[in-house]
Scaffold this motif. Structure first.
Motif, PDB file in Angstrom:
ATOM      1  N   ILE A 121       0.829  -1.214   0.000  1.00 14.21           N
ATOM      2  CA  ILE A 121       0.000   0.000   0.000  1.00 14.21           C
ATOM      3  C   ILE A 121       0.860   1.260   0.000  1.00 14.21           C
ATOM      4  O   ILE A 121       0.412   2.331  -0.394  1.00 14.21           O
ATOM      5  N   TYR A 122       2.128   1.114   0.419  1.00 12.23           N
ATOM      6  CA  TYR A 122       3.008   2.280   0.523  1.00 12.23           C
ATOM      7  C   TYR A 122       3.818   2.496  -0.746  1.00 12.23           C
ATOM      8  O   TYR A 122       4.122   1.558  -1.477  1.00 12.23           O
ATOM      9  N   GLU A 123       4.187   3.758  -0.977  1.00 15.67           N
ATOM     10  CA  GLU A 123       5.190   4.048  -1.997  1.00 15.67           C
ATOM     11  C   GLU A 123       6.499   3.404  -1.560  1.00 15.67           C
ATOM     12  O   GLU A 123       6.767   3.263  -0.368  1.00 15.67           O
ATOM     13  N   ILE A 129       1.039   6.624   1.114  1.00 14.80           N
ATOM     14  CA  ILE A 129       0.238   5.653   0.382  1.00 14.80           C
ATOM     15  C   ILE A 129       0.554   5.773  -1.111  1.00 14.80           C
ATOM     16  O   ILE A 129       0.577   6.880  -1.670  1.00 14.80           O
ATOM     17  N   GLY A 130       0.810   4.643  -1.751  1.00 20.25           N
ATOM     18  CA  GLY A 130       1.172   4.651  -3.169  1.00 20.25           C
ATOM     19  C   GLY A 130      -0.031   4.756  -4.076  1.00 20.25           C
ATOM     20  O   GLY A 130      -1.185   4.798  -3.632  1.00 20.25           O
ATOM     21  N   ALA A 135      -0.937  -0.968  -4.529  1.00 16.44           N
ATOM     22  CA  ALA A 135      -1.387  -0.026  -3.500  1.00 16.44           C
ATOM     23  C   ALA A 135      -2.890   0.212  -3.606  1.00 16.44           C
ATOM     24  O   ALA A 135      -3.593   0.289  -2.589  1.00 16.44           O
ATOM     25  N   CYS A 138      -4.816  -2.732  -2.142  1.00 17.03           N
ATOM     26  CA  CYS A 138      -4.788  -2.666  -0.674  1.00 17.03           C
ATOM     27  C   CYS A 138      -5.735  -1.598  -0.152  1.00 17.03           C
ATOM     28  O   CYS A 138      -6.486  -1.832   0.809  1.00 17.03           O
ATOM     29  N   LYS A 139      -5.712  -0.436  -0.773  1.00 19.71           N
ATOM     30  CA  LYS A 139      -6.555   0.673  -0.306  1.00 19.71           C
ATOM     31  C   LYS A 139      -8.032   0.335  -0.487  1.00 19.71           C
ATOM     32  O   LYS A 139      -8.852   0.593   0.403  1.00 19.71           O
ATOM     33  N   ARG A 159      -1.001  -4.692   7.698  1.00 22.19           N
ATOM     34  CA  ARG A 159      -0.158  -4.383   6.536  1.00 22.19           C
ATOM     35  C   ARG A 159       1.138  -5.184   6.633  1.00 22.19           C
ATOM     36  O   ARG A 159       2.127  -4.733   7.193  1.00 22.19           O
ATOM     37  N   LYS A 187       9.119  -2.795  -7.009  1.00 22.09           N
ATOM     38  CA  LYS A 187       8.755  -2.695  -5.601  1.00 22.09           C
ATOM     39  C   LYS A 187       9.769  -3.496  -4.787  1.00 22.09           C
ATOM     40  O   LYS A 187      10.027  -4.648  -5.083  1.00 22.09           O
TER      41      LYS A 187
END
Length: 202
Positions: A121-123, A129-130, A135, A138-139, A159, A187
């Motif tokens: 979910i992260y950059e 948040i990516g 991402a 996930c969101k 997470r 990633k």
């Protein structure tokens, strides 16, 4: 304590069930195939504690104190095409819709949902948040889980990174796993041990 584990026959689900299978807990294990779920656990669970109640998606869900939702298609199982990305998302949203439909008949109480999510979910290398496909999956899943606040008094998104241990699917299939790339962006892969994951959830 009444605990419902969805996706219990997976790697994390098995380890968590082993840890929670005590005389103080009543476990309900929900999977797509009752026989498969039963076969997985009959070989590894102690006979001194009542065997978990095995459910499938045709069964009514119990009024559990805690729901741990680990269900969803494996990200690493196949090449990540756009069609597969949709499958990954829908496999998770369908389970949350099932939980909502089955549990809404119960009165609201102090009930907890632990919903599996991912570090994706992260950059990369960031706490932001990516906006790539992983991402967004996930969101979308987390947003759906958080919308169930009329059923659950507390909702936690787990997470998680890749879960590693001696029997980890990642370790067993590391040479077969496709590159984790989304629209040309690499990633990095965060990881956590199976022991730390189980302890964190508990």
């Amino acid at each position: 304590m009444n605990i419902l584990i969805i996706g219990a026959s997976g790697y994390l689900g098995r380890a968590l069930t082993l840890k929670l299978h005590t005389k103080d807990n009543t476990l309900y294990l929900l999977g797509r195939d009752k026989n498969k779920t039963y076969e997985v656990f009959k070989r590894i669970l102690s006979s001194f504690v009542p065997f978990p109640k095995i459910l499938d998606y045709k069964d009514e869900l119990p009024d559990a104190d805690i729901v741990i939702n680990l269900a969803g298609e494996s990200i690493a199982a196949k090449i990540l095409t756009k069609k597969r990305i949709k499958t990954l998302e829908s496999s998770r949203l369908d389970v949350l819709a099932h939980i909502e439909n089955k549990l809404k008949k119960y009165s609201c109480k102090s009930r907890i949902l632990l919903q599996a999510s991912a570090l994706g979910i992260y950059e990369d290398n960031s706490s932001n948040i990516g906006n790539d496909e992983l991402a967004l999956i996930c969101k979308t899943v987390e947003d759906k889980a958080l919308s169930l606040n009329n059923i659950f008094s507390r909702i936690v998104a787990l997470r998680l990174g890749i879960i590693l241990g001696k029997e980890s699917p990642f370790i067993q299939k590391i040479n077969k796993i496709p590159p984790i790339k989304f629209i040309g962006k690499e990633k990095h892969i965060g990881w956590i041990s199976i022991e730390d994951t189980v302890n964190a959830i508990i």
